[in-house]
Design a protein around this motif. Structure first.
Motif, PDB file in Angstrom:
ATOM      1  N   GLU B 268      35.841  37.231  36.738  1.00 45.68           N
ATOM      2  CA  GLU B 268      35.158  36.948  36.768  1.00 45.68           C
ATOM      3  C   GLU B 268      35.525  36.095  38.997  1.00 45.68           C
ATOM      4  O   GLU B 268      34.788  36.135  39.363  1.00 45.68           O
ATOM      5  CB  GLU B 268      35.272  35.281  36.278  1.00 45.68           C
ATOM      6  N   THR B 269      36.988  35.586  38.745  1.00 44.42           N
ATOM      7  CA  THR B 269      37.432  34.722  39.541  1.00 44.42           C
ATOM      8  C   THR B 269      38.539  35.929  40.812  1.00 44.42           C
ATOM      9  O   THR B 269      38.016  35.668  41.731  1.00 44.42           O
ATOM     10  CB  THR B 269      38.755  33.391  39.210  1.00 44.42           C
ATOM     11  N   GLY B 270      38.862  37.117  40.032  1.00 42.38           N
ATOM     12  CA  GLY B 270      39.750  37.269  40.757  1.00 42.38           C
ATOM     13  C   GLY B 270      41.130  37.032  41.324  1.00 42.38           C
ATOM     14  O   GLY B 270      42.225  37.355  42.012  1.00 42.38           O
ATOM     15  N   GLU B 271      41.380  36.147  39.892  1.00 39.68           N
ATOM     16  CA  GLU B 271      42.589  35.354  40.189  1.00 39.68           C
ATOM     17  C   GLU B 271      43.949  36.693  39.150  1.00 39.68           C
ATOM     18  O   GLU B 271      43.081  36.991  37.913  1.00 39.68           O
ATOM     19  CB  GLU B 271      43.081  34.134  38.835  1.00 39.68           C
ATOM     20  N   VAL B 272      44.512  36.543  40.355  1.00 38.93           N
ATOM     21  CA  VAL B 272      45.569  37.653  39.942  1.00 38.93           C
ATOM     22  C   VAL B 272      46.711  36.985  38.894  1.00 38.93           C
ATOM     23  O   VAL B 272      47.338  36.152  39.084  1.00 38.93           O
ATOM     24  CB  VAL B 272      46.397  38.801  41.016  1.00 38.93           C
ATOM     25  N   VAL B 273      46.508  37.352  37.976  1.00 39.68           N
ATOM     26  CA  VAL B 273      47.449  36.831  36.396  1.00 39.68           C
ATOM     27  C   VAL B 273      48.862  37.384  36.201  1.00 39.68           C
ATOM     28  O   VAL B 273      49.988  36.651  36.394  1.00 39.68           O
ATOM     29  CB  VAL B 273      46.755  36.783  35.096  1.00 39.68           C
ATOM     30  N   SER B 274      49.078  39.084  36.908  1.00 39.56           N
ATOM     31  CA  SER B 274      50.246  39.393  36.451  1.00 39.56           C
ATOM     32  C   SER B 274      49.917  41.092  37.393  1.00 39.56           C
ATOM     33  O   SER B 274      49.432  41.357  37.691  1.00 39.56           O
ATOM     34  CB  SER B 274      50.465  39.876  35.039  1.00 39.56           C
ATOM     35  N   ILE B 524      39.262  47.107  30.986  1.00 38.01           N
ATOM     36  CA  ILE B 524      38.394  45.497  30.730  1.00 38.01           C
ATOM     37  C   ILE B 524      38.489  45.641  29.465  1.00 38.01           C
ATOM     38  O   ILE B 524      38.813  46.618  28.692  1.00 38.01           O
ATOM     39  CB  ILE B 524      37.947  46.239  31.637  1.00 38.01           C
ATOM     40  N   PHE B 525      38.584  44.177  29.312  1.00 41.74           N
ATOM     41  CA  PHE B 525      38.766  43.777  28.083  1.00 41.74           C
ATOM     42  C   PHE B 525      38.818  42.926  28.147  1.00 41.74           C
ATOM     43  O   PHE B 525      38.509  41.575  28.769  1.00 41.74           O
ATOM     44  CB  PHE B 525      39.954  44.246  27.383  1.00 41.74           C
ATOM     45  N   PRO B 526      37.363  41.561  26.310  1.00 40.93           N
ATOM     46  CA  PRO B 526      37.077  43.215  25.672  1.00 40.93           C
ATOM     47  C   PRO B 526      35.683  43.014  26.638  1.00 40.93           C
ATOM     48  O   PRO B 526      35.185  42.371  27.536  1.00 40.93           O
ATOM     49  CB  PRO B 526      36.187  41.916  24.784  1.00 40.93           C
ATOM     50  N   ALA B 527      35.441  44.667  25.873  1.00 32.54           N
ATOM     51  CA  ALA B 527      34.387  45.551  26.874  1.00 32.54           C
ATOM     52  C   ALA B 527      33.400  44.664  27.034  1.00 32.54           C
ATOM     53  O   ALA B 527      32.207  44.468  28.453  1.00 32.54           O
ATOM     54  CB  ALA B 527      34.135  46.756  26.487  1.00 32.54           C
ATOM     55  N   HIS B 528      32.815  44.235  25.535  1.00 33.38           N
ATOM     56  CA  HIS B 528      30.471  43.316  25.996  1.00 33.38           C
ATOM     57  C   HIS B 528      31.247  42.024  26.987  1.00 33.38           C
ATOM     58  O   HIS B 528      29.958  41.869  26.949  1.00 33.38           O
ATOM     59  CB  HIS B 528      30.990  43.267  24.382  1.00 33.38           C
ATOM     60  N   ASN B 529      32.341  41.628  26.908  1.00 32.97           N
ATOM     61  CA  ASN B 529      32.150  40.174  27.945  1.00 32.97           C
ATOM     62  C   ASN B 529      33.895  40.116  28.649  1.00 32.97           C
ATOM     63  O   ASN B 529      34.818  39.644  28.130  1.00 32.97           O
ATOM     64  CB  ASN B 529      32.055  38.966  26.586  1.00 32.97           C
ATOM     65  N   PRO B 530      34.068  40.766  29.589  1.00 34.28           N
ATOM     66  CA  PRO B 530      35.182  41.407  29.894  1.00 34.28           C
ATOM     67  C   PRO B 530      35.281  40.079  30.636  1.00 34.28           C
ATOM     68  O   PRO B 530      34.813  39.686  31.370  1.00 34.28           O
ATOM     69  CB  PRO B 530      35.123  42.107  31.305  1.00 34.28           C
ATOM     70  N   ARG B 531      37.274  39.926  30.006  1.00 28.18           N
ATOM     71  CA  ARG B 531      37.318  38.452  30.936  1.00 28.18           C
ATOM     72  C   ARG B 531      38.582  38.924  31.358  1.00 28.18           C
ATOM     73  O   ARG B 531      38.898  38.706  32.689  1.00 28.18           O
ATOM     74  CB  ARG B 531      37.913  37.397  29.216  1.00 28.18           C
ATOM     75  N   TYR B 532      39.488  40.237  31.566  1.00 26.86           N
ATOM     76  CA  TYR B 532      40.306  40.713  32.200  1.00 26.86           C
ATOM     77  C   TYR B 532      39.991  42.334  32.393  1.00 26.86           C
ATOM     78  O   TYR B 532      39.746  42.895  31.339  1.00 26.86           O
ATOM     79  CB  TYR B 532      41.763  40.539  31.575  1.00 26.86           C
ATOM     80  N   VAL B 533      40.671  42.442  33.573  1.00 32.82           N
ATOM     81  CA  VAL B 533      40.816  44.102  34.009  1.00 32.82           C
ATOM     82  C   VAL B 533      42.382  44.591  34.071  1.00 32.82           C
ATOM     83  O   VAL B 533      43.092  43.313  35.051  1.00 32.82           O
ATOM     84  CB  VAL B 533      39.598  43.954  35.535  1.00 32.82           C
ATOM     85  N   LEU B 534      42.316  45.193  34.419  1.00 28.68           N
ATOM     86  CA  LEU B 534      43.753  45.578  34.150  1.00 28.68           C
ATOM     87  C   LEU B 534      44.228  47.066  34.120  1.00 28.68           C
ATOM     88  O   LEU B 534      43.365  48.076  33.680  1.00 28.68           O
ATOM     89  CB  LEU B 534      44.741  45.952  32.532  1.00 28.68           C
ATOM     90  N   VAL B 535      44.684  47.830  35.685  1.00 29.09           N
ATOM     91  CA  VAL B 535      45.174  48.212  35.929  1.00 29.09           C
ATOM     92  C   VAL B 535      46.288  48.856  36.368  1.00 29.09           C
ATOM     93  O   VAL B 535      47.430  48.289  36.638  1.00 29.09           O
ATOM     94  CB  VAL B 535      44.443  48.725  37.961  1.00 29.09           C
ATOM     95  N   VAL B 536      46.386  49.938  35.472  1.00 28.45           N
ATOM     96  CA  VAL B 536      48.114  50.858  35.489  1.00 28.45           C
ATOM     97  C   VAL B 536      47.823  51.940  35.754  1.00 28.45           C
ATOM     98  O   VAL B 536      46.849  52.692  36.029  1.00 28.45           O
ATOM     99  CB  VAL B 536      48.273  50.978  33.595  1.00 28.45           C
TER     100      VAL B 536
END
Lengths: 388, 591
Positions: B268-274, B524-536
């Motif tokens: 939502e916010t683009g905040e980088v958690v890690s 993305i997870f969870p896919a139905h209501n994505p809270r986070y994006v993870l790019v590896v």
């Protein structure tokens, strides 16, 4: 009536020596010198206790020595100023010969007091710097030679005097003491200039000095470091220059108060090369301006009196002495305010120093002797011109 | 100049006639001439003396003026001997989103020498060399006997070393306080923090200046004395960062990759958690120099490196085609290969049959199908869309490294570029670009700018795609995990969705390597209501458990990402949804 005709009172034959001396002397300059000396003592009280403490003496050890040497210097000055120009010339030539011998033997018998330049003879009670005595006597000798060359069938005195100047510069560069060497060269150039040098030659000479400076800058580490220190815009606050600049700033217009200054504790040369910084810190700009004014007065008064002088020798010798005096004061103060690169040059009569003080006394004594009022034959000139 | 002769013949003859001595005439004339010359010289000297007098007067006046100028100015220069040091060593702390310390200051001491005050230089040099094995006694001794009055020996010493030096007992060895930047977590979040160094140095303090990462990006704010008490709060979560770093390091080793990066971002916010880039370094002992190339541990692969990110771009093509109403997920696309366009041929990794639905194009990752959709959209529309997703500019991330990571865009956007760009070739961007674009696409269609600093309020970004399209895309990504290329990405209870991307690495000598890839998994997870994006992203991975090395993202990046989600999701406070994942209308049955 006499004064109207001659402009100044001539010395008559059979006049008693002292009244005649007093009447013809430049009393303002004499007074200024005494004032300078008094200020030097005053500043010595401020500047020298740290040094005395470091060297394990009584706090005012150096002030006492200054009084002794200063009295001797003032006495020498008065005695010399009583001599006639001819006597001055004779004694100066002898003195010059002695000083040159002393200068020549410096590399063998001199010491450097750990300062990186062999400039002094260490005598039991103090040190002697021959170059201090070479300066005034050289001026007289050079003036004599240059004046003689303007006589009909006279010797080529200009070349001779230049050869002597270069010889001295060579000795001084060996020490190394580029400040005094530059002073000698400057004095000779000024005399040559007043003695009627062609302008083009002077230009060439100035160019040569610049070249020599560049040469030494590239080849002498001692010299290069000083210049670099000056040219760098950001002054390192832990160098002498940095302390001096800050001291002047701390002092402001009226100073931080007598004895309240701190710069004297951090400057090794507070009592000699950087005495102006001490003066500026404790007494403020006011005293410094008075100092500058006194030096300027002595120099300008002397030069104006010499303008009326008819005898070429007296004119040249007086000019040379006045210039050395002025330039020495200017360099010392110019270094403190960072107008010039750091150069060990004492402030005449104000800085502490045995031989420099006495040499200064002799120098100003000669200057006073040369600037005494003499019959300049103005009326005869007018008649002669009419007759022609 | 005309001169009268000294012996005028007429007068001599006249004198002779009168019986006088003719030599007297010569002497008389000589005297007259001498006097004339002397008068000239005197007049000249008078002028020149005046010049001299003026010269000296000016000289003294200049000195007086300069003296007045100096006296009138303030003593601003720092003085080594006083306590009022002008160098401000204060630097605010950096904390993570929960207030845990990431960077702080520690008062240590520096060691310097003042040789003139030293008593026993030889012994001091020997003792110092004993305390600090990297110092050489002979060099020290030479320095102590040199002309220098001041010299640094060590910029930072530990309390034990300080005591040892103190015990030497030499008055010429001095200590100055030094505020030192300390990163108590060591290598953790090294690339985010960057590191610091000493700037201007005085005896009593030294400036600490940021060298990279947020330390450099926020250098002015951190050094602001007014805000020294106020720590800089980052969006990084220390525990999540540690978990991600650990899993990624293991994955990198297992997959034989030479580098790896992971970005975990709030959708939502683009905040980088890690934010992890491996290999990394210890910011307490940051290696010298800058990140010259991507082999340096200083190189931030997540932010600084721009890569062709491959099939992960297919999501954008599909999203645009659906948004523009050109296709629906069930529209059938011709995927008969190879597809030829001029002299170019586009192939799929394997033949997926003559036609696929749009959803299956994504799930099976068909290059041909995506290229056909891109042709429907057209080059200009595609460019505009990618521009709105941020692929034409550097990201807004608050790191100096992000500002140099400018995507590589072809100068001419021909049809073949349209086609290759649709599946992520011919256009290079950083993983951070990709993460932000994925967040934008899946969060309901609002533009996301990545950030590292916690903001009080978050203003929703401009709309890029509609909610409906976003939901469709989420479903497709979920399908790709359930039955597609990313099937190793399933994490029970977290409904992971995502898209793989395997891009051949460009050979600097031209063309592409056959056996070197960049494997990316954008999830993305969870896919139905994505809270986070993870790019590896794994650089040159090789999974060697099979008969021949497997390099596709599905075999390399996906399992690593799944493990990261498995470990990080609980730490992020996401409860696993055991019962039912039917919210997006998909079955959670594992295939």
């Amino acid at each position: 009536m006499t004064e109207m005709v001659y402009g100044s009172v001539p010395a008559g034959r059979g006049d008693p020596i002292l009244p005649r001396w007093w009447r013809t002397l430049d009393k303002w300059s004499l007074g200024a010198v005494f004032l300078l000396f008094a200020m030097g003592l005053l500043l010595g009280f401020a500047a020298s206790p740290p040094l005395a403490e470091r060297n394990g003496f009584q706090p005012f050890h150096y002030v006492e020595r200054q009084v002794v040497f200063g009295t001797a210097a003032l006495a020498a000055m008065i005695v010399v100023s009583m001599l006639s120009p001819t006597h001055v010339r004779r004694l100066a030539v002898i003195g010059f010969a002695l000083a040159m011998v002393a200068l020549a033997f410096l590399p063998l018998f001199g010491t450097d007091f750990g300062k990186g330049a062999t400039r002094w003879y260490s005598l039991g009670f103090g040190s002697l710097q021959p170059s201090e005595f070479v300066k005034p006597t050289f001026v007289v000798v050079a003036a004599w030679l240059i004046a003689a060359s303007s006589e009909l069938a006279g010797p080529p005195g200009k070349s001779y005097s230049m050869a002597i100047a270069l010889l001295i510069v060579g000795f001084l560069a060996m020490q190394p003491d580029f400040g005094q060497a530059a002073l000698i060269l400057f004095a000779w150039s000024v005399m040559y200039f007043v003695g009627g040098a062609p302008i083009t030659l002077l230009m060439g000479l100035a160019g040569a000095v610049v070249m020599a400076g560049a040469f030494f800058y590239n080849n002498s580490e001692h010299f290069a470091r000083r210049i670099d220190g000056f040219l760098s815009a950001e002054v390192d606050p832990t160098t002498q220059l940095g302390y001096a600049t800050n001291a002047i700033r701390e002092g402001g217009f009226f100073g931080v108060g007598v004895g309240e200054g701190t710069v004297k504790w951090s400057l090794p040369d507070a009592h000699t090369d950087f005495i102006v910084a001490v003066a500026a810190e404790e007494y403020g700009l006011l005293l410094v301006l008075v100092l500058i004014g006194l030096y300027a007065m002595i120099v300008v008064r002397s030069l104006f009196r010499l303008m009326r002088e008819r005898d070429p020798f007296i004119r040249l010798a007086g000019t040379g002495l006045a210039c050395i005096f002025a330039v020495q004061a200017m360099i010392n103060m110019g270094v403190a305010v960072r107008l010039m690169p750091a150069k060990g040059m004492t402030l005449p009569f104000v800085s502490y120093g045995g031989s420099s003080l006495i040499a200064g006394g002799i120098m100003v004594g000669m200057l006073l002797a040369f600037t005494r009022a003499r019959p300049q034959g103005q009326i005869e000139d007018i008649f002669a011109r009419r007759a022609r | 100049m005309m001169r009268r002769p000294l012996r005028p013949l007429a007068r001599i003859l006249d004198a002779r006639a009168k019986g006088e001595n003719p030599d007297a005439i010569e002497r008389e004339n000589l005297k007259a001439r001498h006097e004339q010359e002397r008068d000239q010289l005197r007049a000249q000297a008078e002028g020149r003396l005046l010049v001299l007098a003026v010269f000296f007067l000016c000289g003294f006046a200049i000195i007086g003026l300069r003296m007045g100028h100096l006296a009138g100015s303030d003593p601003v220069e720092p003085r080594a001997a006083t306590t009022t040091a002008k160098i401000l060593a204060a630097r605010a702390d950096i904390v993570d989103r929960k207030g845990r310390i990431l960077a702080t200051n520690l008062t240590t001491h520096s060691l310097y020498a003042q040789p003139p005050q030293m008593i026993d230089k030889e012994r001091a040099a020997a003792e110092l060399a004993r305390i600090f094995p990297d110092l050489d006694a002979e060099d020290l001794h030479k320095d102590f006997n040199g002309p220098r009055k001041f010299l640094w020996i060590k910029r930072r010493i530990s309390p034990e070393q300080q005591q040892a030096v103190h015990d030497i007992g030499d008055p010429g060895l001095r200590f100055g306080p030094r505020e030192m930047r300390l990163y108590p977590n060591g290598r953790l979040a090294a690339h985010v923090l960057g590191g610091a160094k000493f700037g201007r140095e005085g005896v009593l303090s030294a400036e600490v200046v940021g060298r990279a990462g947020v330390e450099k990006a926020f250098d002015a704010e951190l050094r602001d004395p007014g805000r020294a008490r106020e720590p800089l709060r980052l969006t990084i979560d220390l525990t999540v960062q540690a978990a991600v770093e650990r899993v990624l390091a293991g994955g990198m080793r297992l997959m034989n990759a030479r580098a790896a990066s992971a970005i975990l971002m709030d959708a939502e916010t683009g905040e980088v958690v890690s934010l992890v880039s491996l290999p990394d370094f210890d910011p307490n002992e940051r290696p010298r120099g800058g990140p010259r190339d991507d082999r340096s541990p200083l190189f931030n692969h997540a932010v600084q490196g721009v890569y062709e990110l491959g099939s992960t771009f297919k999501i954008f093509t599909a999203a645009q085609a659906i948004e523009d109403g050109l296709v629906s997920p069930q529209t059938v696309i011709d995927t008969k290969g190879p597809m030829t366009w001029g002299r170019h041929r586009i192939r799929d990794f394997r033949d997926y049959g003559p036609e696929l639905t749009v959803e299956d194009v994504i799930v099976k990752s068909s290059n041909i199908g995506t290229a056909r959709m891109a042709l429907m959209i057209g080059g200009e529309g595609q460019q505009a869309f990618l521009r709105r997703l941020g692929f034409f500019e550097t990201t807004a991330l608050e790191m100096p490294e992000a500002r140099v990571a400018r995507p590589l865009i072809p100068k001419r956007w021909s049809d073949i570029v349209t086609m290759t760009a649709s599946y992520g070739h011919g256009i290079s961007a950083s993983p951070m670009h990709l993460a932000a674009a994925y967040a934008t696409v899946v969060n309901g269609g609002r533009k996301v700018e990545p950030t590292l600093v916690v903001r009080e309020v978050h203003a929703p970004g401009e709309r890029v795609i509609s909610e409906e399209t976003s939901a469709i895309i989420r479903g497709m990504m979920r399908e790709a995990v359930v039955r597609g290329t990313a099937s190793f990405g399933e994490v029970p209870g977290y409904a992971v969705g995502g898209k793989t991307g395997t891009a051949d690495k460009p050979d600097p000598r031209g063309g592409y390597y056959e056996d070197k890839v960049i494997a990316t998994f954008a999830s993305i997870f969870p896919a139905h209501n994505p809270r986070y994006v993870l790019v590896v992203t794994l650089d040159e991975p090789e999974e060697t458990s099979g008969e021949e090395p497997r390099r596709t993202a599905g075999w390399t990046a996906v399992p690593v990402a799944a493990e990261i989600i498995r470990r990080a999701a609980p730490l992020l406070g996401l409860a696993p949804e055991i019962e039912d994942g039917s919210a997006v209308g998909v079955t959670l049955a594992a295939n």
